[in-house]
Design a protein around this motif. Structure first.
Motif, PDB file in Angstrom:
ATOM      1  N   LEU A   3       1.401  -3.183  46.848  1.00 40.67           N
ATOM      2  CA  LEU A   3       1.547  -2.164  45.823  1.00 40.67           C
ATOM      3  C   LEU A   3       2.849  -1.402  46.025  1.00 40.67           C
ATOM      4  O   LEU A   3       3.286  -1.199  47.154  1.00 40.67           O
ATOM      5  N   THR A   4       3.431  -0.979  44.913  1.00 41.97           N
ATOM      6  CA  THR A   4       4.690  -0.237  44.946  1.00 41.97           C
ATOM      7  C   THR A   4       4.569   1.123  44.270  1.00 41.97           C
ATOM      8  O   THR A   4       5.575   1.786  44.040  1.00 41.97           O
ATOM      9  N   ASN A   5       3.368   1.543  43.960  1.00 45.90           N
ATOM     10  CA  ASN A   5       3.136   2.772  43.203  1.00 45.90           C
ATOM     11  C   ASN A   5       3.637   4.016  43.938  1.00 45.90           C
ATOM     12  O   ASN A   5       3.740   4.024  45.155  1.00 45.90           O
ATOM     13  N   LYS A   6       3.893   5.081  43.161  1.00 47.94           N
ATOM     14  CA  LYS A   6       4.319   6.361  43.744  1.00 47.94           C
ATOM     15  C   LYS A   6       3.204   6.992  44.577  1.00 47.94           C
ATOM     16  O   LYS A   6       3.459   7.639  45.585  1.00 47.94           O
ATOM     17  N   PHE A   7       1.975   6.845  44.120  1.00 52.15           N
ATOM     18  CA  PHE A   7       0.819   7.408  44.822  1.00 52.15           C
ATOM     19  C   PHE A   7      -0.194   6.291  44.996  1.00 52.15           C
ATOM     20  O   PHE A   7      -0.528   5.604  44.031  1.00 52.15           O
ATOM     21  N   ILE A   8      -0.679   6.110  46.207  1.00 50.41           N
ATOM     22  CA  ILE A   8      -1.648   5.055  46.494  1.00 50.41           C
ATOM     23  C   ILE A   8      -2.837   5.672  47.216  1.00 50.41           C
ATOM     24  O   ILE A   8      -2.665   6.391  48.202  1.00 50.41           O
ATOM     25  N   ILE A   9      -4.022   5.398  46.699  1.00 50.86           N
ATOM     26  CA  ILE A   9      -5.245   5.855  47.343  1.00 50.86           C
ATOM     27  C   ILE A   9      -5.895   4.668  48.036  1.00 50.86           C
ATOM     28  O   ILE A   9      -6.123   3.625  47.419  1.00 50.86           O
ATOM     29  N   ILE A  10      -6.192   4.846  49.310  1.00 48.99           N
ATOM     30  CA  ILE A  10      -6.896   3.831  50.084  1.00 48.99           C
ATOM     31  C   ILE A  10      -8.354   4.257  50.177  1.00 48.99           C
ATOM     32  O   ILE A  10      -8.659   5.413  50.483  1.00 48.99           O
ATOM     33  N   VAL A  11      -9.247   3.308  49.892  1.00 44.56           N
ATOM     34  CA  VAL A  11     -10.678   3.581  49.920  1.00 44.56           C
ATOM     35  C   VAL A  11     -11.329   2.681  50.969  1.00 44.56           C
ATOM     36  O   VAL A  11     -11.687   1.540  50.678  1.00 44.56           O
ATOM     37  N   PRO A  12     -11.464   3.176  52.214  1.00 40.98           N
ATOM     38  CA  PRO A  12     -12.210   2.409  53.204  1.00 40.98           C
ATOM     39  C   PRO A  12     -13.704   2.592  52.930  1.00 40.98           C
ATOM     40  O   PRO A  12     -14.176   3.720  52.734  1.00 40.98           O
ATOM     41  N   VAL A  13     -14.443   1.506  52.861  1.00 38.97           N
ATOM     42  CA  VAL A  13     -15.854   1.603  52.482  1.00 38.97           C
ATOM     43  C   VAL A  13     -16.709   0.678  53.345  1.00 38.97           C
ATOM     44  O   VAL A  13     -16.296  -0.437  53.668  1.00 38.97           O
ATOM     45  N   VAL A  91      -1.727   0.353  54.814  1.00 40.64           N
ATOM     46  CA  VAL A  91      -0.366   0.872  54.672  1.00 40.64           C
ATOM     47  C   VAL A  91       0.642  -0.155  55.180  1.00 40.64           C
ATOM     48  O   VAL A  91       1.654  -0.434  54.524  1.00 40.64           O
ATOM     49  N   ILE A  92       0.378  -0.741  56.317  1.00 39.91           N
ATOM     50  CA  ILE A  92       1.313  -1.696  56.928  1.00 39.91           C
ATOM     51  C   ILE A  92       1.438  -2.986  56.116  1.00 39.91           C
ATOM     52  O   ILE A  92       2.537  -3.495  55.914  1.00 39.91           O
ATOM     53  N   ASN A  93       0.314  -3.497  55.635  1.00 37.25           N
ATOM     54  CA  ASN A  93       0.314  -4.834  55.031  1.00 37.25           C
ATOM     55  C   ASN A  93       0.259  -4.888  53.507  1.00 37.25           C
ATOM     56  O   ASN A  93       0.524  -5.939  52.935  1.00 37.25           O
ATOM     57  N   TYR A  94      -0.085  -3.775  52.846  1.00 38.46           N
ATOM     58  CA  TYR A  94      -0.288  -3.847  51.402  1.00 38.46           C
ATOM     59  C   TYR A  94       0.498  -2.808  50.594  1.00 38.46           C
ATOM     60  O   TYR A  94       0.303  -2.707  49.390  1.00 38.46           O
ATOM     61  N   VAL A  95       1.360  -2.040  51.249  1.00 39.51           N
ATOM     62  CA  VAL A  95       2.210  -1.063  50.558  1.00 39.51           C
ATOM     63  C   VAL A  95       3.658  -1.413  50.844  1.00 39.51           C
ATOM     64  O   VAL A  95       4.058  -1.503  52.008  1.00 39.51           O
ATOM     65  N   SER A  96       4.447  -1.617  49.795  1.00 43.96           N
ATOM     66  CA  SER A  96       5.853  -1.988  50.018  1.00 43.96           C
ATOM     67  C   SER A  96       6.831  -0.879  49.637  1.00 43.96           C
ATOM     68  O   SER A  96       8.018  -1.004  49.904  1.00 43.96           O
ATOM     69  N   ASN A  97       6.354   0.207  49.058  1.00 41.30           N
ATOM     70  CA  ASN A  97       7.218   1.325  48.696  1.00 41.30           C
ATOM     71  C   ASN A  97       7.173   2.356  49.828  1.00 41.30           C
ATOM     72  O   ASN A  97       6.167   3.036  50.015  1.00 41.30           O
TER      73      ASN A  97
END
Length: 122
Positions: A3-13, A91-97
């Motif tokens: 994802l490259t979005n400005k704001f990213i919400i991570i939902v651990p479930v 964050v490490i593997n799925y966020v590129s921004n």
């Protein structure tokens, strides 16, 4: 699949079948144009993953899709990472921004208003 979005919400479930739909809908209804969501199912055994797949209309365990105009990644873990591990790995593997703002909403929590992300971002 990043994802490259400005704001990213991570939902651990983990095992939140009774609350996950309400939690996700509170995120998906946000009034913020550039929001991404990473949902990390930590090997739930109560059917939480099926509820997520049904809500997002997806099949499979590692899927990138759109929902309510939000970029969404659904990842079902092969081994336990626990909440902090899920957040860090996401964050490490799925966020590129590198300038993304990262928020965390647990699978049994919800955002109280549809402007919550906008307020935090501003």
């Amino acid at each position: 699949m990043k994802l490259t979005n400005k704001f990213i919400i991570i939902v651990p479930v983990f095992n939140a079948k009774d609350l996950i739909e309400e939690a996700l809908m509170s995120i998906m209804s946000q009034n913020f144009d550039d929001l991404g969501v990473i949902i990390r199912d930590d090997m739930s055994t109560d059917g939480t993953d099926d509820i997520i797949r049904n809500l997002l209309s997806i099949k499979g365990d590692n899927v990138k899709t759109k929902f309510n105009n939000k970029d969404v990644l659904f990842i079902r873990n092969d081994s336990k990472l626990y909440p902090v591990g899920n957040t860090y790995d996401s964050v490490i593997n799925y966020v590129s921004n590198n300038e993304s703002i990262i928020g965390v909403v647990d699978g049994d929590d919800k955002l109280s208003t549809s402007n919550a992300v906008k307020i935090m971002y501003d």
